[in-house]
Design a protein around this motif. Sequence first.
Motif: not given
Length: 308
Positions: A250-273
């Motif tokens: 979980g050092g980045c979201l893309a790794e989690l997307w690859g492991v889970r097969g879906e964009p979860s957590p979602p990509p970052l959006r304005p307002g995310d910290t």
Amino acid sequence: MRIATYLYRGRRHCGVVEGTLVRPLPDGTSPLDAAGARPTGPAVPLADVRLLPPLEPSTVRDFVTFEEHVEGVRRSVDGAGGVPDAWYDAPTFYFTNPYAVIGPYDDVPVPPGSGLLDFELEVAAVIGRAGRDLTPGQARDHIVGYTILNDWSARDLQSREMRVGLGPCKGKDTAATLGPYLVTADELEEFRDADGFLRLALTASVNGEVVGRDLLSNMSWTFEEMTAYASRGTWVRPGDVLGSGTCGNGGCLAELWGVRGEPSPPPLRPGDTVTLTVEGIGTVSNTVVPGADPVPLPPARRRTRERP
């Protein structure tokens, strides 16, 4: 020693951090030479200053030394499984943009044209002495200290442009966080294990929710080995930054997307910290804000090939 670069009352300073205070060093002191300087003037509360990147790097080499990250992101970005055999041969890196460096609490604009913004939790070594064709043993004396690196990544831009075979360009070109301090190498020696790795706990969270945890010692090469490789056939010079590459688990979201097969957590959006914490170094926290619209450009011309 923790060295900060900061703005206070409209002036830029370099200083030594002591608890919740920062003590200014003499005007003109470089962060790379701060260990040999003595503070001057009264201490200032850190709460009253704006922390800048601890240094303005000459170059930024970003390595990829965590096997778990390679496997997960490759599945997410390229749709391929496993780790390429060539990855095991040497600590590969690419040069990223030193002009994109931002401070530990600065806002991050969405890269123009991107809808898949991601963070990357890394630690970076900073070169303090010039060297060429170094051995790993020699390289240790050339590393002045360490800092946190967040290599912000536009995954959609990165995925498309890397099909050309030259590596990332605009997918990694908008922002790279450094900070909060440059921590001198001696401060982290207590974390060094028997194999020469720094056993530092790494944590990534988005909007206060932890999404990744790892240990820096899960790297497959030490920073000294990375520095030796970077210096092979060329120079490393004071102010060069060498990123570890993104950690696993979980050092980045893309790794989690690859492991889970879906964009979860979602990509970052304005307002995310995004808040990244590294044991022994500190914490950086950046908020995503809207970016510029891309300036339109035509596609490549399919030329009728003429010859002189």
